[in-house]
Design a protein around this motif. Sequence first.
Motif, PDB file in Angstrom:
ATOM      1  N   TYR A 108      -2.131   4.597 -12.025  1.00 34.74           N
ATOM      2  CA  TYR A 108      -0.429   4.641 -12.867  1.00 34.74           C
ATOM      3  C   TYR A 108       0.331   5.530 -11.954  1.00 34.74           C
ATOM      4  O   TYR A 108      -0.391   6.040 -10.776  1.00 34.74           O
ATOM      5  CB  TYR A 108      -0.941   6.067 -13.558  1.00 34.74           C
ATOM      6  CG  TYR A 108       0.707   5.911 -14.796  1.00 34.74           C
ATOM      7  CD1 TYR A 108       1.862   5.591 -15.548  1.00 34.74           C
ATOM      8  CD2 TYR A 108       0.785   7.806 -14.127  1.00 34.74           C
ATOM      9  CE1 TYR A 108       2.565   5.881 -15.871  1.00 34.74           C
ATOM     10  CE2 TYR A 108       2.672   8.233 -14.413  1.00 34.74           C
ATOM     11  CZ  TYR A 108       3.360   7.768 -15.850  1.00 34.74           C
ATOM     12  OH  TYR A 108       4.257   7.916 -15.660  1.00 34.74           O
ATOM     13  N   ASN A 109       1.520   4.601 -11.673  1.00 33.49           N
ATOM     14  CA  ASN A 109       1.608   4.823 -10.470  1.00 33.49           C
ATOM     15  C   ASN A 109       0.918   4.886  -9.604  1.00 33.49           C
ATOM     16  O   ASN A 109       1.142   6.245  -8.671  1.00 33.49           O
ATOM     17  CB  ASN A 109       2.875   6.209 -10.872  1.00 33.49           C
ATOM     18  CG  ASN A 109       3.665   6.456 -11.498  1.00 33.49           C
ATOM     19  OD1 ASN A 109       4.814   5.299 -11.892  1.00 33.49           O
ATOM     20  ND2 ASN A 109       4.598   7.585 -12.048  1.00 33.49           N
ATOM     21  N   ASP A 151      -2.601  -0.792 -16.930  1.00 33.14           N
ATOM     22  CA  ASP A 151      -1.808   0.353 -16.000  1.00 33.14           C
ATOM     23  C   ASP A 151      -1.304   1.191 -17.198  1.00 33.14           C
ATOM     24  O   ASP A 151      -0.659   0.856 -18.195  1.00 33.14           O
ATOM     25  CB  ASP A 151      -0.898  -0.383 -15.048  1.00 33.14           C
ATOM     26  CG  ASP A 151       0.213   0.565 -15.215  1.00 33.14           C
ATOM     27  OD1 ASP A 151       0.506   1.024 -13.653  1.00 33.14           O
ATOM     28  OD2 ASP A 151       1.502   0.132 -15.776  1.00 33.14           O
ATOM     29  N   ALA A 193       1.834   2.451 -18.069  1.00 30.17           N
ATOM     30  CA  ALA A 193       3.535   2.157 -18.042  1.00 30.17           C
ATOM     31  C   ALA A 193       3.755   3.103 -16.492  1.00 30.17           C
ATOM     32  O   ALA A 193       5.295   3.834 -16.615  1.00 30.17           O
ATOM     33  CB  ALA A 193       3.597   2.485 -19.148  1.00 30.17           C
ATOM     34  N   SER A 194       3.039   1.752 -15.135  1.00 29.00           N
ATOM     35  CA  SER A 194       3.774   2.915 -13.864  1.00 29.00           C
ATOM     36  C   SER A 194       5.704   2.847 -13.569  1.00 29.00           C
ATOM     37  O   SER A 194       5.859   0.827 -14.105  1.00 29.00           O
ATOM     38  CB  SER A 194       2.419   1.867 -12.810  1.00 29.00           C
ATOM     39  OG  SER A 194       2.064   2.638 -12.892  1.00 29.00           O
ATOM     40  N   THR A 195       6.263   3.316 -13.270  1.00 33.04           N
ATOM     41  CA  THR A 195       7.418   3.209 -13.085  1.00 33.04           C
ATOM     42  C   THR A 195       7.578   3.123 -11.328  1.00 33.04           C
ATOM     43  O   THR A 195       8.621   2.625 -10.826  1.00 33.04           O
ATOM     44  CB  THR A 195       8.049   4.374 -13.536  1.00 33.04           C
ATOM     45  OG1 THR A 195       7.894   5.340 -12.511  1.00 33.04           O
ATOM     46  CG2 THR A 195       8.264   4.807 -14.437  1.00 33.04           C
ATOM     47  N   ASP A 196       6.725   3.023 -10.514  1.00 36.19           N
ATOM     48  CA  ASP A 196       6.842   2.280  -9.386  1.00 36.19           C
ATOM     49  C   ASP A 196       6.322   1.059  -8.671  1.00 36.19           C
ATOM     50  O   ASP A 196       6.808  -0.461 -10.099  1.00 36.19           O
ATOM     51  CB  ASP A 196       5.710   3.442  -8.779  1.00 36.19           C
ATOM     52  CG  ASP A 196       4.795   2.711  -8.602  1.00 36.19           C
ATOM     53  OD1 ASP A 196       4.032   2.577  -9.708  1.00 36.19           O
ATOM     54  OD2 ASP A 196       3.453   4.282  -7.954  1.00 36.19           O
ATOM     55  N   ARG A 197       5.909   0.546  -8.354  1.00 35.49           N
ATOM     56  CA  ARG A 197       5.320  -0.644  -7.101  1.00 35.49           C
ATOM     57  C   ARG A 197       4.350  -1.365  -7.854  1.00 35.49           C
ATOM     58  O   ARG A 197       3.735  -2.425  -6.880  1.00 35.49           O
ATOM     59  CB  ARG A 197       5.549  -0.937  -5.922  1.00 35.49           C
ATOM     60  CG  ARG A 197       7.629  -0.337  -5.293  1.00 35.49           C
ATOM     61  CD  ARG A 197       7.713  -0.460  -4.085  1.00 35.49           C
ATOM     62  NE  ARG A 197       7.118  -1.981  -3.365  1.00 35.49           N
ATOM     63  CZ  ARG A 197       5.858  -2.028  -3.039  1.00 35.49           C
ATOM     64  NH1 ARG A 197       5.553  -0.964  -1.787  1.00 35.49           N
ATOM     65  NH2 ARG A 197       5.597  -3.234  -1.801  1.00 35.49           N
ATOM     66  N   THR A 198       3.320  -0.911  -8.644  1.00 35.42           N
ATOM     67  CA  THR A 198       2.371  -0.493  -8.818  1.00 35.42           C
ATOM     68  C   THR A 198       1.533  -1.844  -9.601  1.00 35.42           C
ATOM     69  O   THR A 198       1.488  -2.813  -8.807  1.00 35.42           O
ATOM     70  CB  THR A 198       1.480   0.672  -9.490  1.00 35.42           C
ATOM     71  OG1 THR A 198       1.870   1.792  -8.941  1.00 35.42           O
ATOM     72  CG2 THR A 198      -0.006  -0.425 -10.087  1.00 35.42           C
ATOM     73  N   SER A 254       0.084  -3.693 -19.195  1.00 34.28           N
ATOM     74  CA  SER A 254       0.821  -2.466 -19.388  1.00 34.28           C
ATOM     75  C   SER A 254       1.811  -1.757 -19.630  1.00 34.28           C
ATOM     76  O   SER A 254       2.361  -1.898 -20.301  1.00 34.28           O
ATOM     77  CB  SER A 254       1.817  -2.974 -17.504  1.00 34.28           C
ATOM     78  OG  SER A 254       2.558  -1.283 -17.442  1.00 34.28           O
ATOM     79  N   GLU A 255       1.346  -0.416 -20.279  1.00 36.97           N
ATOM     80  CA  GLU A 255       1.576   0.734 -21.092  1.00 36.97           C
ATOM     81  C   GLU A 255       0.993   1.874 -21.248  1.00 36.97           C
ATOM     82  O   GLU A 255       0.572   2.215 -21.213  1.00 36.97           O
ATOM     83  CB  GLU A 255       0.981  -0.141 -23.352  1.00 36.97           C
ATOM     84  CG  GLU A 255      -0.791   0.465 -22.951  1.00 36.97           C
ATOM     85  CD  GLU A 255      -0.418  -0.803 -24.865  1.00 36.97           C
ATOM     86  OE1 GLU A 255      -0.491  -1.318 -24.347  1.00 36.97           O
ATOM     87  OE2 GLU A 255      -2.090  -1.181 -24.580  1.00 36.97           O
TER      88      GLU A 255
END
Length: 241
Positions: free
Chosen positions: A11-12, A38, A40-45, A60-61
Amino acid sequence: MIRLSIITICYNASSVIIPTLQSVASQNYKEIEYIVIDGASTDRTIRLVETYCPFARILSEPDKGIYDAMNKGLQLATGDYVWFLNAGDAFRTPTTVQQVVNRILSAETLPEVVYGDTMIVDSNYNDLGKRRLRPPHNLKKQDFLKGMLVCHQAFIVQRKVAPLYDLQYKLSSDYDWCLKILEKSTHLVELQEVLVNYLQGGLSEKKHWQSLTERFCIMRQHFGLFPTLFAHLSFLFLHRR
């Protein structure tokens, strides 16, 4: 042919995940199913995963924590064995997975568990030394009264004997998971090699006391109150000498 499901939860994690992805992509053994769970990352992961490991299966969730994410990975896995490699951790060499497969195939009976050693590394991936708790040559459930002698990331398990993680534990459910597996396993083999680089400073280190409290409860559940108390008293005595 042995197929391994490698599962990374994150995560992130854009600041730490590249060495993990590189180590998976560089493996010379190719019968790998790579699953990335994941939160639900908000970066570039996710972009990094797609760049370095375009073969990865990505989910991703939002999730309910690290062990909920691990359960999602287990439920998606289709390999003969499952192996958790968290964001920031990395296989020791490009031949690590091949070494594990060779050890599995050389055993008289397919083992439920293959395990090895772990190297602690800093943020620059410099070696800091092996874990204080070392894996025994003939691992048994009772050995875990001394603590988690095998790092979760160096504990490879047949998928058919791997239960879901107990979500009542937030930091030490991996300890409970390993104990449940050891309880029903009859064939375990050790690979006397460092299998993974473990990035110093995980969540259980940051919340050390909560982790220890959970671990005490797990030990009591598996071993009983008095063996658990005796193990902790022995631990305190040894560390005061």
